[in-house]
Scaffold this motif. Structure first.
Motif, PDB file in Angstrom:
ATOM      1  N   TYR A   1       3.480   1.812 -10.165  1.00  0.00           N
ATOM      2  CA  TYR A   1       2.091   1.904  -9.731  1.00  0.00           C
ATOM      3  C   TYR A   1       1.293   0.700 -10.208  1.00  0.00           C
ATOM      4  O   TYR A   1       0.595   0.051  -9.427  1.00  0.00           O
ATOM      5  CB  TYR A   1       1.460   3.199 -10.255  1.00  0.00           C
ATOM      6  CG  TYR A   1       0.002   3.320  -9.882  1.00  0.00           C
ATOM      7  CD1 TYR A   1      -0.374   3.756  -8.619  1.00  0.00           C
ATOM      8  CD2 TYR A   1      -0.997   2.978 -10.788  1.00  0.00           C
ATOM      9  CE1 TYR A   1      -1.710   3.860  -8.260  1.00  0.00           C
ATOM     10  CE2 TYR A   1      -2.335   3.075 -10.443  1.00  0.00           C
ATOM     11  CZ  TYR A   1      -2.678   3.513  -9.180  1.00  0.00           C
ATOM     12  OH  TYR A   1      -4.003   3.599  -8.827  1.00  0.00           O
ATOM     13  N   LYS A   2       1.400   0.368 -11.496  1.00  0.00           N
ATOM     14  CA  LYS A   2       0.634  -0.749 -12.060  1.00  0.00           C
ATOM     15  C   LYS A   2       0.998  -2.073 -11.397  1.00  0.00           C
ATOM     16  O   LYS A   2       0.126  -2.857 -11.029  1.00  0.00           O
ATOM     17  CB  LYS A   2       0.864  -0.837 -13.573  1.00  0.00           C
ATOM     18  CG  LYS A   2       0.202   0.253 -14.359  1.00  0.00           C
ATOM     19  CD  LYS A   2       0.485   0.092 -15.840  1.00  0.00           C
ATOM     20  CE  LYS A   2      -0.201   1.158 -16.652  1.00  0.00           C
ATOM     21  NZ  LYS A   2       0.077   1.019 -18.084  1.00  0.00           N
TER      22      LYS A   2
ATOM     23  N   VAL B   1       2.234   1.734  -3.499  1.00  0.00           N
ATOM     24  CA  VAL B   1       1.202   2.237  -4.409  1.00  0.00           C
ATOM     25  C   VAL B   1       1.015   3.737  -4.186  1.00  0.00           C
ATOM     26  O   VAL B   1       0.951   4.517  -5.151  1.00  0.00           O
ATOM     27  CB  VAL B   1      -0.137   1.478  -4.220  1.00  0.00           C
ATOM     28  CG1 VAL B   1      -1.278   2.195  -4.934  1.00  0.00           C
ATOM     29  CG2 VAL B   1      -0.021   0.049  -4.713  1.00  0.00           C
TER      30      VAL B   1
ATOM     31  N   LYS C   1      -0.136  -2.105  -7.687  1.00  0.00           N
ATOM     32  CA  LYS C   1      -1.596  -2.147  -7.623  1.00  0.00           C
ATOM     33  C   LYS C   1      -2.090  -3.576  -7.894  1.00  0.00           C
ATOM     34  O   LYS C   1      -2.968  -4.084  -7.193  1.00  0.00           O
ATOM     35  CB  LYS C   1      -2.187  -1.169  -8.645  1.00  0.00           C
ATOM     36  CG  LYS C   1      -3.639  -0.916  -8.461  1.00  0.00           C
ATOM     37  CD  LYS C   1      -3.903  -0.066  -7.247  1.00  0.00           C
ATOM     38  CE  LYS C   1      -5.359   0.301  -7.222  1.00  0.00           C
ATOM     39  NZ  LYS C   1      -5.770   0.878  -5.972  1.00  0.00           N
TER      40      LYS C   1
ATOM     41  N   ARG D   1      -3.961  -6.220  -5.266  1.00  0.00           N
ATOM     42  CA  ARG D   1      -5.190  -6.983  -5.559  1.00  0.00           C
ATOM     43  C   ARG D   1      -4.995  -8.466  -5.247  1.00  0.00           C
ATOM     44  O   ARG D   1      -5.884  -9.119  -4.700  1.00  0.00           O
ATOM     45  CB  ARG D   1      -5.613  -6.791  -7.013  1.00  0.00           C
ATOM     46  CG  ARG D   1      -6.302  -5.471  -7.279  1.00  0.00           C
ATOM     47  CD  ARG D   1      -6.983  -5.439  -8.635  1.00  0.00           C
ATOM     48  NE  ARG D   1      -6.071  -5.568  -9.744  1.00  0.00           N
ATOM     49  CZ  ARG D   1      -5.435  -4.571 -10.345  1.00  0.00           C
ATOM     50  NH1 ARG D   1      -5.631  -3.326  -9.935  1.00  0.00           N
ATOM     51  NH2 ARG D   1      -4.626  -4.784 -11.364  1.00  0.00           N
TER      52      ARG D   1
ATOM     53  N   ARG E   1      -0.330   8.034 -13.858  1.00  0.00           N
ATOM     54  CA  ARG E   1      -0.386   6.611 -13.494  1.00  0.00           C
ATOM     55  C   ARG E   1      -0.455   5.699 -14.721  1.00  0.00           C
ATOM     56  O   ARG E   1      -0.156   4.512 -14.614  1.00  0.00           O
ATOM     57  CB  ARG E   1      -1.592   6.343 -12.598  1.00  0.00           C
ATOM     58  CG  ARG E   1      -1.495   7.063 -11.281  1.00  0.00           C
ATOM     59  CD  ARG E   1      -2.736   6.848 -10.461  1.00  0.00           C
ATOM     60  NE  ARG E   1      -2.676   7.721  -9.294  1.00  0.00           N
ATOM     61  CZ  ARG E   1      -3.680   7.944  -8.487  1.00  0.00           C
ATOM     62  NH1 ARG E   1      -4.840   7.366  -8.718  1.00  0.00           N
ATOM     63  NH2 ARG E   1      -3.547   8.735  -7.463  1.00  0.00           N
TER      64      ARG E   1
ATOM     65  N   THR F   1       0.834  -1.207   0.000  1.00  0.00           N
ATOM     66  CA  THR F   1       0.000   0.000   0.000  1.00  0.00           C
ATOM     67  C   THR F   1       0.865   1.252   0.000  1.00  0.00           C
ATOM     68  O   THR F   1       0.574   2.226  -0.710  1.00  0.00           O
ATOM     69  CB  THR F   1      -0.946  -0.002   1.221  1.00  0.00           C
ATOM     70  OG1 THR F   1      -1.753  -1.178   1.178  1.00  0.00           O
ATOM     71  CG2 THR F   1      -1.848   1.214   1.229  1.00  0.00           C
TER      72      THR F   1
END
Length: 162
Positions: free
Chosen positions: A49-50, A34, A53, A57, A43, A31
């Motif tokens: 970031y990708k 991110v 992220k 998930r 982004r 977290t």
């Protein structure tokens, strides 16, 4: 095929430790990454970031799965009445007519990953051996045909210590 909801005390502790680690460390760290990557601006072209992220998930998916799974699992402890017969938690040594020998412990389906010395209670070998005693023969039906095995030893050493 539905998973059997049985687990050894040791297996439950391992799943709880995994959940705790994911929630307290992995998720927190990811977290933060991110948030840092998002603060850099655009982004759409930000690989950090990708990636993070997507990783977040996956962590959240595993956390949800573990929480739901831990609610339905039933711990099966060793009982002296099990001695001499194959039941959940038994470490069984079997031999076939060719002299090939295998030793495995029957555990829940949540405990079999990364361990070649265990077999799920849902596996054909475990199902066929349940309730048998030393010197009993049993037949295992697999996609390659029927295989006959003889039980040479039954022990509950792994689950007695739990």
């Amino acid at each position: 095929m539905a998973k059997t909801n049985l687990i050894t005390r040791t297996g439950l502790a391992e799943l709880q430790a995994e959940l705790d680690h994911l929630w307290r460390f992995e998720r927190r760290e990811t977290t933060e990454k991110v948030a840092w990557a998002a603060s850099l601006g655009d982004r759409s072209e930000n690989a950090d970031y990708k990636y993070n992220k997507q990783k977040l998930r996956q962590i959240d998916r595993r956390i949800r799965f573990l929480r739901k799974r831990l609610e339905v699992l039933k711990i099966v402890d060793y009982a002296p009445a099990q001695e001499g017969k194959v039941f959940f938690g038994a470490t069984v040594t079997v031999e076939n007519e060719n002299g090939e020998e295998k030793t495995f412990t029957i555990v829940g389906p949540d405990e079999i990953y990364d361990d070649k010395t265990v077999v799920s209670i849902d596996a054909p070998m475990a199902r066929a051996a349940l309730g048998k005693s030393v010197d009993d023969e049993f037949k295992v039906t697999t996609p390659t045909g029927h295989h006959y095995w003889y039980i040479t030893n039954i022990d509950y050493v792994r689950t007695k210590a739990s």
